[in-house]
Design a protein around this motif. Structure first.
Motif, PDB file in Angstrom:
ATOM      1  N   SER A  48       0.814  -1.225   0.000  1.00 23.21           N
ATOM      2  CA  SER A  48       0.000   0.000   0.000  1.00 23.21           C
ATOM      3  C   SER A  48       0.842   1.268   0.000  1.00 23.21           C
ATOM      4  N   GLY A  49       2.111   1.161   0.481  1.00 22.13           N
ATOM      5  CA  GLY A  49       2.944   2.361   0.601  1.00 22.13           C
ATOM      6  C   GLY A  49       2.608   3.186   1.826  1.00 22.13           C
ATOM      7  N   LYS A  73       3.036   7.869   4.944  1.00 23.21           N
ATOM      8  CA  LYS A  73       3.512   7.460   3.618  1.00 23.21           C
ATOM      9  C   LYS A  73       4.947   6.964   3.767  1.00 23.21           C
ATOM     10  N   VAL A  74       5.184   5.747   3.335  1.00 27.99           N
ATOM     11  CA  VAL A  74       6.483   5.114   3.569  1.00 27.99           C
ATOM     12  C   VAL A  74       7.425   5.384   2.398  1.00 27.99           C
ATOM     13  N   ARG A  75       8.583   5.971   2.721  1.00 30.57           N
ATOM     14  CA  ARG A  75       9.563   6.294   1.677  1.00 30.57           C
ATOM     15  C   ARG A  75      10.715   5.304   1.636  1.00 30.57           C
ATOM     16  N   ASP A  76      10.988   4.642   2.756  1.00 32.52           N
ATOM     17  CA  ASP A  76      12.176   3.796   2.840  1.00 32.52           C
ATOM     18  C   ASP A  76      11.971   2.784   3.962  1.00 32.52           C
ATOM     19  N   VAL A  90       9.244   7.936   6.901  1.00 35.39           N
ATOM     20  CA  VAL A  90       7.863   8.213   6.517  1.00 35.39           C
ATOM     21  C   VAL A  90       7.606   9.705   6.336  1.00 35.39           C
ATOM     22  N   GLU A  91       6.549   9.973   5.582  1.00 39.40           N
ATOM     23  CA  GLU A  91       5.965  11.315   5.555  1.00 39.40           C
ATOM     24  C   GLU A  91       4.719  11.242   6.428  1.00 39.40           C
ATOM     25  N   GLN A  92       4.719  11.994   7.521  1.00 41.68           N
ATOM     26  CA  GLN A  92       3.600  11.927   8.462  1.00 41.68           C
ATOM     27  C   GLN A  92       2.515  12.911   8.035  1.00 41.68           C
TER      28      GLN A  92
END
Lengths: 131, 131
Positions: A48-49, A73-76, A90-92
């Motif tokens: 899902s990311g 949102k998961v970046r790494d 993540v982008e919170q």
């Protein structure tokens, strides 16, 4: 459905089938929280990311932000040397990771011999959760 | 000797009497590692100003860097909202937190469906541990 992917087999799950997961805000470097994932949660996170944890108290998958809108949102995704801890960048969304309405869950600082709350509440929890 | 300090009682120790502890490099924001502390380890960390963990494999107190010299000077200690995770801000002496000789333990990155080592070895582990 349980995935048979090799990258999942590489992880050293604890006796309960879980791994601790640190969520760090990618842009600021702030450590937001630590939660737990099982195999299925990590698989869904990748697919899902967005961060999907395992709630040990409710004993169910927990798509972080599903109620409040504060998804991650998961970046790494990183694994440590022993294969038993995961670190997410993540982008919170919403700027609030903590259920108390604060940016980070680590808002209690040890000062002398007591824990002192040092971070402000940014959002009213009752508004976040529609209570 | 087990301390009876109130600030230690405030922590929700797990059934094994442990709490997960994230060590973050204060200046860079890099998450270096996750290890565990018991009550005595945390007390010694506070008293000495250097990170002392509980080694679950060796079942003993582990003054990080006692062999390699790569101690962690503790600048800040935080507790999370649930009282069951600690975050340390540290100065990592020697620039190496990982027993593999890397800066951080989180050197395996998920790329597609495999873990890829992305961080260089900065110090030869055999030199660090005098093997």
């Amino acid at each position: 459905m349980i995935s048979t992917a090799k990258w999942l087999d590489h992880i050293k799950w604890n006796p309960d089938g879980l791994i601790p997961v640190i969520a760090q805000e990618a842009d600021s470097g702030t450590v937001l929280m630590l939660a737990w994932m099982n195999r299925n949660a990590l698989q869904q996170t990748v697919t899902s990311g967005e961060a999907v944890y395992w709630s040990r108290s409710r004993r169910c998958l927990w798509h972080k932000g599903e109620t409040s809108g504060n998804v991650q949102k998961v970046r790494d995704i990183r694994l440590d040397c022993d294969g038993d801890v995961i670190l997410l960048q993540v982008e919170q969304i919403g700027g609030v990771a903590c259920h108390t309405g604060r940016h980070s869950c680590f808002f209690q600082q040890l000062q002398d011999d007591s824990w002192v709350t040092t971070e402000p509440v940014l959002k009213d929890p009752s508004a976040m959760y529609g209570l």
